[in-house]
Write a protein that holds these residues in place. Structure first.
Motif, PDB file in Angstrom:
ATOM      1  N   GLU A  45      61.392  54.593  24.549  1.00  0.00           N
ATOM      2  CA  GLU A  45      62.587  53.956  23.979  1.00  0.00           C
ATOM      3  C   GLU A  45      63.637  55.012  23.625  1.00  0.00           C
ATOM      4  O   GLU A  45      64.831  54.836  23.905  1.00  0.00           O
ATOM      5  CB  GLU A  45      62.210  53.090  22.769  1.00  0.00           C
ATOM      6  N   LEU A  48      65.231  56.334  26.844  1.00  0.00           N
ATOM      7  CA  LEU A  48      66.128  55.362  27.481  1.00  0.00           C
ATOM      8  C   LEU A  48      67.415  55.187  26.668  1.00  0.00           C
ATOM      9  O   LEU A  48      68.484  54.947  27.230  1.00  0.00           O
ATOM     10  CB  LEU A  48      65.416  54.023  27.685  1.00  0.00           C
ATOM     11  N   GLN A  49      67.310  55.337  25.341  1.00  0.00           N
ATOM     12  CA  GLN A  49      68.521  55.327  24.506  1.00  0.00           C
ATOM     13  C   GLN A  49      69.420  56.494  24.914  1.00  0.00           C
ATOM     14  O   GLN A  49      70.623  56.326  25.099  1.00  0.00           O
ATOM     15  CB  GLN A  49      68.152  55.463  23.016  1.00  0.00           C
ATOM     16  N   THR A  52      71.038  55.844  28.464  1.00  0.00           N
ATOM     17  CA  THR A  52      72.101  54.837  28.555  1.00  0.00           C
ATOM     18  C   THR A  52      73.206  55.062  27.530  1.00  0.00           C
ATOM     19  O   THR A  52      74.289  54.486  27.659  1.00  0.00           O
ATOM     20  CB  THR A  52      71.536  53.421  28.302  1.00  0.00           C
ATOM     21  N   SER A  54      72.867  53.990  24.583  1.00  0.00           N
ATOM     22  CA  SER A  54      72.763  52.812  23.731  1.00  0.00           C
ATOM     23  C   SER A  54      72.073  53.180  22.418  1.00  0.00           C
ATOM     24  O   SER A  54      71.150  54.000  22.400  1.00  0.00           O
ATOM     25  CB  SER A  54      71.944  51.756  24.479  1.00  0.00           C
ATOM     26  N   CYS A  57      66.941  50.735  21.933  1.00  0.00           N
ATOM     27  CA  CYS A  57      66.202  50.264  23.113  1.00  0.00           C
ATOM     28  C   CYS A  57      64.917  49.628  22.606  1.00  0.00           C
ATOM     29  O   CYS A  57      64.199  50.224  21.803  1.00  0.00           O
ATOM     30  CB  CYS A  57      65.874  51.425  24.050  1.00  0.00           C
ATOM     31  N   THR A  59      61.562  48.084  24.193  1.00  0.00           N
ATOM     32  CA  THR A  59      60.796  47.791  25.411  1.00  0.00           C
ATOM     33  C   THR A  59      60.057  46.465  25.216  1.00  0.00           C
ATOM     34  O   THR A  59      59.618  46.135  24.112  1.00  0.00           O
ATOM     35  CB  THR A  59      59.762  48.893  25.726  1.00  0.00           C
ATOM     36  N   CYS A 176      73.472  48.570  31.304  1.00  0.00           N
ATOM     37  CA  CYS A 176      72.625  48.262  30.129  1.00  0.00           C
ATOM     38  C   CYS A 176      73.352  48.567  28.825  1.00  0.00           C
ATOM     39  O   CYS A 176      72.961  48.092  27.765  1.00  0.00           O
ATOM     40  CB  CYS A 176      71.271  48.982  30.107  1.00  0.00           C
ATOM     41  N   ASN A 177      74.406  49.393  28.891  1.00  0.00           N
ATOM     42  CA  ASN A 177      75.168  49.708  27.682  1.00  0.00           C
ATOM     43  C   ASN A 177      76.646  49.377  27.907  1.00  0.00           C
ATOM     44  O   ASN A 177      77.528  50.145  27.584  1.00  0.00           O
ATOM     45  CB  ASN A 177      74.993  51.183  27.317  1.00  0.00           C
ATOM     46  N   ALA A 200      63.202  46.112  29.235  1.00  0.00           N
ATOM     47  CA  ALA A 200      63.785  46.655  28.011  1.00  0.00           C
ATOM     48  C   ALA A 200      65.096  45.957  27.686  1.00  0.00           C
ATOM     49  O   ALA A 200      65.805  45.487  28.568  1.00  0.00           O
ATOM     50  CB  ALA A 200      64.027  48.158  28.136  1.00  0.00           C
ATOM     51  N   PHE A 202      68.703  46.558  25.484  1.00  0.00           N
ATOM     52  CA  PHE A 202      69.573  47.602  24.928  1.00  0.00           C
ATOM     53  C   PHE A 202      70.692  46.941  24.138  1.00  0.00           C
ATOM     54  O   PHE A 202      71.272  45.946  24.584  1.00  0.00           O
ATOM     55  CB  PHE A 202      70.195  48.432  26.047  1.00  0.00           C
TER      56      PHE A 202
END
Ligand SMILES: *Cc1c(COP(=O)(O)O)cnc(C)c1O
Length: 369
Positions: A45, A48-49, A52, A54, A57, A59, A176-177, A200, A202
């Motif tokens: 998470e 991935l934050q 992106t 974002s 995140c 999941t 995603c963001n 996931a 976001f």
């Protein structure tokens, strides 16, 4: 018919390239034994934050569950309408129906298959509670225009179905963001996949993130305190570990997809085959590489004879599917109908090579003669 010599999506080459890292990651989980919500979940998470940009995140167990939990977090339900398109995988409309709301299908752009933003505003009613565009084939929809429309109508939430577009850029920002909520899928054949189901959510909104986290575990605010109705929607630690290993090669894969997509574009333009277009300010990750053909059944059969596998994303508009045709409120969607008849996807993976692509295009040209 001979079995295909060219894989439609080449997961084997990817596994060969990452084998030691994937096995190390899997072994680490087997050793620590925290199969549910283990340390790899938070680690993924956080990564991935960062990727992106974002703030949050979350999941979850699949891309479908990501969309479902998002709608639940927004409190969307019976009597509400959600604007989307019919030219997508069933999950997009399915989750809207599952919460008791009505999918309102808006037509798509003829050149991209993405939602036609010029038709969205007229579909908004007092019951509209969200807009859910799909970033089809890995190319974001015109999210800024959708955000502007949503802002004009009482700040409607915009949920990007980014199941196919993780890694894509839109005007310098990451898919995603791009709106209130972005949902992606780690289904094995997606640009960033695991070895099972995963997904996931976001968002930059703290309250939405909190709601999604609680809904993911049966609406628990803390253990055995259920403040809302939720689902069993966690992503397995093992699947998070696999995505972590795959992330190590992901930037290379995105670069490859962009280069191979551009190469396909050039080859097909030279051959006079019409194809899905990319807009200059949106960068597709080419989850699918799709062309337009007449007599699709014959073309697919001819290609298959020559060992070139193809697929159709998607052959039947959702508003013509038995499950949705009665429940949906629709205007006419002629472009969707037309695209569903003539769209066809070619093999596409980061490990595809130029010689194979030339062979695919040559076989396609011969099949369309
Ligand atoms: C794959 C996909 C989904 C669903 O994702 P799963 O992880 O398979 O549940 C939803 N929407 C679109 C557009 C997809 O391509």
């Amino acid at each position: 018919m001979p079995s295909p010599v060219i894989p439609f999506i080449d997961l084997k080459s990817q596994y060969e390239a990452l084998k030691p890292r994937i096995q190390e990651r899997i072994n680490a989980v087997l050793e620590h034994g925290q199969y549910i919500m283990g340390p790899e979940v938070k680690e993924l998470e956080a990564k991935l934050q960062d990727y992106t940009g974002s703030k949050h995140c979350i999941t979850v167990s699949s891309g479908t569950e990501a969309l479902l939990i998002s709608l639940m977090a927004l409190g969307i339900g019976r009597g509400d309408e959600v604007i989307t398109t019919a030219f997508t995988f069933a999950a997009t409309a399915e989750v809207i129906a599952l919460v008791g709301a009505t999918p309102v299908f808006v037509d798509v752009e003829a050149d991209t298959g993405n939602i036609d933003v010029t038709l969205v505003e007229q579909a908004i009613t007092p019951r509209t509670k969200a807009i859910m565009p799909v970033s089809l084939y890995g190319q974001p929809a015109d999210m800024d225009e959708l955000n502007a429309i949503a802002a004009r109508h009482g700040n409607l939430p915009v949920i990007e179905d980014a199941a196919q577009s993780f890694g894509a850029d839109y005007k310098g920002r990451k898919s995603c963001n791009l709106s209130s909520i972005g949902c992606t899928s780690f289904f094995p054949s997606k640009p960033l996949g695991c070895y099972g189901d995963g997904g996931a959510i976001f968002t930059n909104d703290d309250a939405i993130a909190k709601a999604c986290r609680e809904i993911r575990v049966h609406g628990q605010e803390r253990r055995y305190v259920h403040t809302r109705v939720g689902v069993g929607g966690r992503m397995d630690t093992l699947q998070c570990a696999i995505v972590l290993a795959k992330l190590e090669r992901f930037e290379w894969e995105v670069e490859q997809r962009l280069a191979l997509g551009a190469l396909y574009n050039r080859m097909l333009d030279e051959a006079g085959i019409s194809r899905v277009q990319q807009r200059a300010d949106r960068t597709s990750v080419f989850a699918q590489y799709s062309v337009f053909v007449e007599n699709r059944d014959q073309v697919q059969a001819a290609l298959s004879e020559c060992g070139v596998p193809t697929a159709v994303h998607y052959p039947i508009p959702l508003n013509e599917q038995p499950a949705y045709k009665d429940m949906s409120v629709v205007g006419d969607t002629p472009v969707t109908r037309k695209l569903a008849q003539k769209v066809m996807s070619l093999p596409m993976s980061p490990d595809l090579d130029e010689a194979t692509m030339a062979l695919i295009v040559k076989t396609l040209v011969a099949s369309t003669k």
